[in-house]
Structure formats: structure tokens, C-alpha cells
Write an enzyme that holds these catalytic residues in place. Structure first.
Site, PDB file in Angstrom:
ATOM      1  N   ARG A 280      18.718  28.625  10.780  1.00  0.00           N
ATOM      2  CA  ARG A 280      19.157  27.248  10.272  1.00  0.00           C
ATOM      3  C   ARG A 280      20.219  27.545   9.067  1.00  0.00           C
ATOM      4  O   ARG A 280      20.263  28.763   8.543  1.00  0.00           O
ATOM      5  CB  ARG A 280      17.898  26.733   9.337  1.00  0.00           C
ATOM      6  CG  ARG A 280      16.765  26.359  10.534  1.00  0.00           C
ATOM      7  CD  ARG A 280      17.183  25.230  11.430  1.00  0.00           C
ATOM      8  NE  ARG A 280      17.687  23.709  10.550  1.00  0.00           N
ATOM      9  CZ  ARG A 280      18.136  22.847  11.382  1.00  0.00           C
ATOM     10  NH1 ARG A 280      17.920  22.744  12.749  1.00  0.00           N
ATOM     11  NH2 ARG A 280      18.445  21.512  10.530  1.00  0.00           N
TER      12      ARG A 280
ATOM     13  N   GLU B 245      17.047  24.437  21.970  1.00  0.00           N
ATOM     14  CA  GLU B 245      18.037  23.917  21.581  1.00  0.00           C
ATOM     15  C   GLU B 245      19.251  24.756  21.749  1.00  0.00           C
ATOM     16  O   GLU B 245      20.353  24.165  22.230  1.00  0.00           O
ATOM     17  CB  GLU B 245      17.750  23.845  20.139  1.00  0.00           C
ATOM     18  CG  GLU B 245      18.741  23.035  19.163  1.00  0.00           C
ATOM     19  CD  GLU B 245      18.475  22.626  17.870  1.00  0.00           C
ATOM     20  OE1 GLU B 245      17.372  23.381  17.305  1.00  0.00           O
ATOM     21  OE2 GLU B 245      19.142  21.854  17.075  1.00  0.00           O
TER      22      GLU B 245
ATOM     23  N   ASP C 160      26.925  21.523  12.692  1.00  0.00           N
ATOM     24  CA  ASP C 160      26.602  21.433  11.428  1.00  0.00           C
ATOM     25  C   ASP C 160      27.133  22.433  10.637  1.00  0.00           C
ATOM     26  O   ASP C 160      27.718  22.306   9.618  1.00  0.00           O
ATOM     27  CB  ASP C 160      25.161  21.212  11.187  1.00  0.00           C
ATOM     28  CG  ASP C 160      24.618  20.077  12.234  1.00  0.00           C
ATOM     29  OD1 ASP C 160      25.239  19.503  12.932  1.00  0.00           O
ATOM     30  OD2 ASP C 160      23.483  19.698  11.763  1.00  0.00           O
TER      31      ASP C 160
END
Ligand code: GLC
Length: 417
Positions: free
Chosen positions: A189, A380, A156
Site C-alpha cells: 500500500r 486486484e 493512486d
């Protein structure tokens, strides 16, 4: 519980009946390439459930062949952007972009593990073929596969997209509330700058109803990407093998393989001595050595040129393989795709090396992957320097990688590479 049992438990607990969540909370839907890993993980102990996972994924295929990156089976207010923002037009509410096409390659693995599933694989083969055709029709640039949104590559916020993201004006994106940062520390993030642009690209796609011809004309973001190019190349090879077994005509796919091999070569950047992403509008390489650069072996390209830089990346961290060169400017060991080690990429890279006879390095990546899970659970992603687990916990595809690869035939190969 031993680790095998813990991993199976994660898959079962993330199972929503026919599809598996990546993890509860942060990702409450079915994600495309996560699901392919989940299918393979299930096949190690419940093949029937494994086949069902792939069938559910393909049940969301659009008329044009595209298989979406998210299927929104049941609305969940805990995730943004949801179906109302994406406005997908498939049989199941979905996003409007795809993800790395690893499903066919996992299907080939599953078929080897469970030959009794042949009829189910045979039924899915034409659907996968149509999906791969969609990539060949809409996503090629000089034979390399492009992404039209950073999320399409599955990496991402990788530094690969920084140049193309700069060209996006997101001033009019409007007010919105992120949900990801309420589940996970914002420092792990993407930033707001990135998120504005992610959303703007969704708005642009939805404005033309995800019509690929129109989108191609107006989308400011088009980047030729090693993740996509290498996973599709590998998938096409697996499709040929399975297609022959099923009595299908595979000549078209054989032609596609030649196109993709030539395309892969256009991603070789001599300046970084590695496979790089390329901005199509800017016409320049991004200068990013990443874990996707190391997918060439997985794609069946045994490229000695690529080894030294990847070996250097591995030597520069404790736990192979960082998602971004630890010695590059901008490396962040805990921020998502800008540094952390991801088990799923380790599997693709490491198993590809094993297949191509790059034994010591492949074994090193495998044993590091196992160590991360043994020491820090099924996260993750992890800090490549000290192994700190990060992002979401009890993660489906991490557990699948343990069951299918990292936890099998374990030997400590650290130091041997
Ligand atoms: C993130 C990852 C992507 C993955 C998804 C669900 O968006 O970058 O690769 O598919 O989470 O796990």
C-alpha cells in the site's frame, strides 16, 4: 467452478443491489471507474443489471456535472477517509474528486452487446456529456486533462505524482487512523508520507466546498495526466458515435476531440520516448514511463513512436504490462501503482492495440492477463515478475475483464510478440 462461473460469482457477491463493491473490506463503496467495468462485466450475463450499475453511478452526479470517484451509499467504518472528511456536495454522500471517465466507452460496448438497452443509454448520454464538459471546463492544461489529487487518476501512488507531492506541506494534517493497512499488507500500500498528502489535499478541497474556481487558485497539486487525457479522448469519440445514433448535436464534442488530441501531444516526452505526466505548477515532465503511457492506442492514436519503449517494458517482465517501467529506478513489483500488473489497465491498453492493428502485442497482453487469472485468481493486481497475486482478492473489475475480454477466444500468444 470454471473461471467464467467464478467471475460471475464474484460480481454477484460484490453486488450491493444497484451498485457493486470493488471488493469486500478494503473498498466498501461504489467506485467510479470500477463501476463502469462492473457494468460491462454484468452485461455479459445480465444486461439489465449492467445498465442499472451505470444508472446508479450517474445518480451521484453533482450539479456542476462532476461524477464523484466514490459514492458512499451506506456508511462503513472500515474505510478512511469517509464522507465526513470529504464533505462532498452531491445528491449522494461522495468524495469531491472524479476518476478516469471510462463509463461512456463501456456504455458504447454495452449498447453493442445489448441493443435492447438503447433507451437507457439514450437517457444517460446527456449526463455523460455534462460530466465530460466539466473536465473540459475545469481540468485542462494546454488541452491535456489534469488531476487535482493522485486518486483522481485512479493510479493512486504512481511515481508520476512524486514531484507534485513534495510541494505539499502536510505538517498540520492532524491525527488519523488508516483503514487500508488493516485489510492489506502495508508493504503493498502507499506509505504514510503519501497518505498525509492525500488527506491534506482532501482537506484543501473541502475547505472551499469543492468550488472548482477557488480550488484551482489554491490547490498545490495539478498534474496533466495520460490516464485522464487518453480515457477522455476515447470517451469523446464514443460519445460522438452514440450521439449520432441518438440524433444529438455532436459538434461541440468534435471540437473537444481536437483540443484533446493537441493536449495529448503535449504529454509526449522525447526523453523517455513515451507519453508522460506533466507537473503544471513546476512546468516539467515527470519522466515516468507507465502503463498509462500505453493508453494512446485506446485513445485512437496509432502512434508508432510509442511502441519501442512499451515493447521494452513488456520484455522486461514476465507478465505484461507493469504499471511502472521495470527498468526504472524506484520500481517496486508489489507496491500498488509502482510496478504491479493491473488487469484493468491491461484491458484498456491491450484492446486499444487490437483495435489499432498492433496485433501481436495486444494478444500478448491479453494472454498474459488471462494467465495471471488462471494461475492466481481474480486479484486486484499482480507481481509482473512472478505473478504473485496482491492487494485485495475476489476483485470485481478483474472478474469483469475476464468475462468481457481476457477469457474470450483464448489463444496462447506468448512469444509471438
Ligand atoms: C484504488 C485504485 C483505484 C480504484 C480503487 C477501487 O484506489 O487505485 O484505481 O478505483 O482502488 O478499486
Amino acid at each position: 467452478m470454471n473461471l467464467d462461473e467464478q467471475a460471475r460469482d464474484i460480481l454477484r457477491k460484490n453486488d450491493k443491489g444497484g451498485y457493486t463493491l470493488p471488493t469486500h473490506g478494503l473498498y466498501p463503496y461504489q467506485w467510479n471507474w470500477d463501476s463502469a467495468f462492473a457494468a460491462w462485466g454484468f452485461t455479459t450475463f445480465d444486461p439489465d443489471r449492467g445498465w442499472t450499475e451505470l444508472e446508479t453511478l450517474l445518480s451521484g452526479q453533482w450539479n456542476d456535472g462532476m461524477v464523484p470517484h466514490i459514492l458512499f451509499h451506506r456508511p462503513d467504518p472500515g474505510y478512511f477517509p469517509g464522507p465526513d472528511v470529504w464533505q462532498g456536495r452531491g445528491p449522494i454522500a461522495s468524495s469531491g474528486i472524479s476518476q478516469p471517465p471510462v463509463a461512456a466507452s463501456f456504455m458504447a460496448k454495452m449498447l453493442a452487446m445489448d441493443p435492447a438497452g438503447e433507451a437507457r443509454a439514450r437517457a444517460m448520454w446527456p449526463k455523460l456529456h455534462a460530466w465530460h464538459r466539466w473536465f473540459m471546463q475545469w481540468r485542462l492544461d494546454e488541452g491535456a486533462v489534469c488531476v487535482t489529487h493522485p486518486w483522481e487518476a485512479g493510479r493512486d501512488n504512481a511515481p508520476d505524482w512524486d514531484g507534485a507531492m513534495k510541494a505539499i506541506n502536510a505538517d498540520d494534517v492532524g491525527e488519523y487512523t488508516r483503514r487500508d493497512t488493516s485489510h492489506v499488507d502495508p508493504a503493498m500500500r502507499p506509505t504514510k508520507y503519501d497518505y498525509d498528502r492525500y488527506l491534506k489535499l482532501v482537506q484543501i478541497g473541502a475547505s472551499v466546498n469543492w468550488d472548482q474556481a477557488k480550488l484551482r487558485a489554491i490547490n498545490p497539486f495539478r498534474v496533466a495526466d495520460p490516464t485522464m487525457t487518453f480515457t477522455l479522448l476515447r470517451a469523446q469519440r464514443d460519445m460522438v458515435d452514440m450521439g449520432r445514433r441518438f440524433g444529438e448535436d455532436v459538434s461541440e464534442i468534435e471540437d473537444w476531440i481536437k483540443v484533446l488530441e493537441a493536449g495529448a501531444e503535449t504529454l509526449w516526452n522525447p526523453d523517455i520516448q513515451g507519453y508522460d505526466s506533466r507537473g503544471v505548477h513546476a512546468g516539467t515532465f515527470n519522466g515516468v514511463l507507465s502503463n498509462a503511457s500505453a493508453l494512446c492506442w485506446y485513445a485512437g492514436l496509432n502512434d508508432a513512436r510509442a511502441l519501442p519503449a512499451i515493447r521494452r517494458m513488456i520484455d522486461a517482465a514476465t507478465y505484461a504490462l507493469a504499471s511502472f517501467d521495470p527498468e526504472a529506478e524506484g520500481f517496486e513489483p508489489l507496491r500498488y501503482w509502482r510496478g504491479p500488473t493491473w488487469p484493468i489497465m491491461n484491458y484498456l491498453v491491450g484492446s486499444g492495440m487490437e483495435e489499432q492493428g498492433i496485433d501481436a502485442l495486444g494478444a500478448r497482453i491479453k494472454s498474459d492477463t488471462a494467465l495471471l487469472m488462471q494461475q492466481n485468481g481474480f486479484a486486484e493486481y499482480y507481481n509482473p515478475h512472478d505473478g504473485t497475486p496482491a492487494g485485495g482478492g475476489t476483485f470485481t473489475w478483474t472478474a469483469a475483464v475476464w468475462l468481457g475480454w481476457a477469457g474470450r477466444n483464448l489463444e496462447d500468444k506468448r512469444g509471438a510478440a
